[in-house]
Scaffold this active site. Sequence first.
Site, PDB file in Angstrom:
ATOM      1  N   HIS A 116      54.259  55.119  27.895  1.00 57.27           N
ATOM      2  CA  HIS A 116      54.960  55.973  28.852  1.00 57.27           C
ATOM      3  C   HIS A 116      54.273  55.927  30.227  1.00 57.27           C
ATOM      4  O   HIS A 116      54.943  55.853  31.267  1.00 57.27           O
ATOM      5  CB  HIS A 116      55.005  57.415  28.338  1.00 57.27           C
ATOM      6  CG  HIS A 116      55.606  57.548  26.973  1.00 57.27           C
ATOM      7  ND1 HIS A 116      56.947  57.366  26.743  1.00 57.27           N
ATOM      8  CD2 HIS A 116      55.045  57.825  25.768  1.00 57.27           C
ATOM      9  CE1 HIS A 116      57.197  57.544  25.455  1.00 57.27           C
ATOM     10  NE2 HIS A 116      56.058  57.815  24.838  1.00 57.27           N
ATOM     11  N   HIS A 404      31.521  62.780  45.592  1.00 58.71           N
ATOM     12  CA  HIS A 404      31.240  64.165  45.216  1.00 58.71           C
ATOM     13  C   HIS A 404      29.841  64.307  44.631  1.00 58.71           C
ATOM     14  O   HIS A 404      29.131  65.297  44.903  1.00 58.71           O
ATOM     15  CB  HIS A 404      32.280  64.662  44.218  1.00 58.71           C
ATOM     16  CG  HIS A 404      31.958  66.000  43.621  1.00 58.71           C
ATOM     17  ND1 HIS A 404      31.252  66.141  42.441  1.00 58.71           N
ATOM     18  CD2 HIS A 404      32.200  67.261  44.057  1.00 58.71           C
ATOM     19  CE1 HIS A 404      31.089  67.415  42.172  1.00 58.71           C
ATOM     20  NE2 HIS A 404      31.658  68.118  43.133  1.00 58.71           N
ATOM     21  N   TYR A 412      24.495  70.118  48.330  1.00 53.49           N
ATOM     22  CA  TYR A 412      24.683  71.441  47.736  1.00 53.49           C
ATOM     23  C   TYR A 412      23.446  71.893  46.955  1.00 53.49           C
ATOM     24  O   TYR A 412      22.880  72.965  47.224  1.00 53.49           O
ATOM     25  CB  TYR A 412      25.910  71.412  46.829  1.00 53.49           C
ATOM     26  CG  TYR A 412      26.233  72.733  46.173  1.00 53.49           C
ATOM     27  CD1 TYR A 412      26.915  73.722  46.876  1.00 53.49           C
ATOM     28  CD2 TYR A 412      25.863  72.984  44.857  1.00 53.49           C
ATOM     29  CE1 TYR A 412      27.212  74.938  46.277  1.00 53.49           C
ATOM     30  CE2 TYR A 412      26.158  74.189  44.251  1.00 53.49           C
ATOM     31  CZ  TYR A 412      26.826  75.164  44.967  1.00 53.49           C
ATOM     32  OH  TYR A 412      27.111  76.361  44.369  1.00 53.49           O
ATOM     33  N   HIS A 439      34.311  62.275  57.949  1.00 53.92           N
ATOM     34  CA  HIS A 439      35.696  61.793  58.007  1.00 53.92           C
ATOM     35  C   HIS A 439      36.175  61.658  59.455  1.00 53.92           C
ATOM     36  O   HIS A 439      36.803  60.655  59.818  1.00 53.92           O
ATOM     37  CB  HIS A 439      36.625  62.744  57.242  1.00 53.92           C
ATOM     38  CG  HIS A 439      36.645  62.514  55.763  1.00 53.92           C
ATOM     39  ND1 HIS A 439      35.686  63.016  54.912  1.00 53.92           N
ATOM     40  CD2 HIS A 439      37.510  61.830  54.970  1.00 53.92           C
ATOM     41  CE1 HIS A 439      35.960  62.662  53.673  1.00 53.92           C
ATOM     42  NE2 HIS A 439      37.065  61.937  53.678  1.00 53.92           N
TER      43      HIS A 439
END
Length: 528
Positions: A116, A404, A412, A439
Amino acid sequence: MSTYDTGNTAVRRTSRRTESPTENGSIRPHDNHTNTSDITLRKEDMERMKAELIRHIQSDLNELLERALSDSMQSLYRNTRTKPDQTHTQDRHKPGQGKVFVARCSLLDELFEISHIRTIYHMFIAALFLFTISTLAVDYIDQGKMFLDFDLFYYAFGQLGTVVWAWTLMFAYTLLGPYYILSVWASLHHSCGWRTCVSAVAVLTLCAAQTSMLGIFPVYTVLHYQLPPASRFIIILEQIRFVMKSYSFIRETTPAVLTSTPQKGESPHYPSLSSYLYFLFCPTLIYREVYPRNPYIRWNYVGVNFMKILASLFYLYFILVRLCIPVFRNKSNQPFSTRTLILAVFHAAFPGMLMLMLGFYGFLHCWLNAFAEMLRFADRMFYNDWWNSTSFANYYRTWNIVVHDWLYYYSYKDFLWLTGQKLRSVATLLVFAVSALVHEYAFTLGFGFFYPVMFCTFAGIGVVFNFAMNDKRKSPVCNIIMWTCLFIGQGVHVSLYCLEWYAQIQCPRSGTSFWELVTPRSWTCNYQ
């Protein structure tokens, strides 16, 4: 076996009942050959069903075993790095702990095994054929000849010779510069008494070298040689990649050198140049001396992925030629107004979403998997099921796991470690600010004009959506909202950049003042 025996008994009983008397009273068998054929066919069907069932069971068991091993390895890694007197929170945010690499396939490779999902992939291929046929038909009707004009490709990828030698210089420095500067510092740090002075000189030397070769040199090359857009993006994106790669090597190697205690007469442990060279090409931004590796290379898989990359470029070409350039070339003759902007945004929503999908599939799947296969790099989780996200927080985490991971561990987590596990919201805002600036930097130098669309969408709208549509949102309606926002966002990006591109052509700058450079031409250009 009992079922099979019962079936044979039934067949024998049926065979007896089908015996019929002849005219003289004798018994005549009723088509024994047909019954034997039916039994043979039934046995073959049962064997086929049994083999299919065994194959499915083995596949499910292998998948469960792989997941169990992956979870156990990650748990073992965490436990081996946790001291008895440390809490789980302290260990989780410890700066020395990082990403654990595990052998696994890319998600789309697994999904394409389902018929599918493979049909949806075939629909995109059919759309590419439709674009090709429509382009040939329009060229034949308008110009009386059938050919594919790739002048846009020739223009966008012009001056490739300049791109090659500039990339070679950046690569040579990234390979040798940080490696040998840190190598000399590591050897002097444990053998020299002036550790502070040695470290200060190493930091200043490294900063000056990084700024010169990975900061000023790429920008000078792009501006001095006036490279076309695609060639500009190659230089700028490779500049960003080399900066992130070299930073990861420095960030992972420096603590190991500082915490090592070599014996007298021994040199401290330092990574080999071959491991760093492998890292510069493997599809990850987190440095490790050793990665999980596959036992062999599937060269047919590599070739197919490069063919898909080429097909994605042609797909992008047809989208620009058929859906974007004719429309925005005509819109550039109209005065800039709210009506023009709204119509342009909604017209560019579908082409923009196709560009996003092509960028995802062509780069994050095909390009990274091709290099991973050639290098036998086993951890292929470059993305996750971002299309099922019901929150933008999850979308940002799963869209591009390669980038990320770098932002999470080096921006982070390091910020949280420096602040004592406080100011988590500030750490999140810092990640968005870094991503938005990078960016915007790439698009400004890539297109050759300043139009802070990317910065505003990342640092403004992206932050709002990250906190407003967080992980608590689980409704399918949130997934619809996310896709709607993606369509509109891509329409905004494509429309504004296309309008500004043609405005820069029709109304070139008349000066070099600061406000002349930062003011979008599409706002003030008088097309009449």
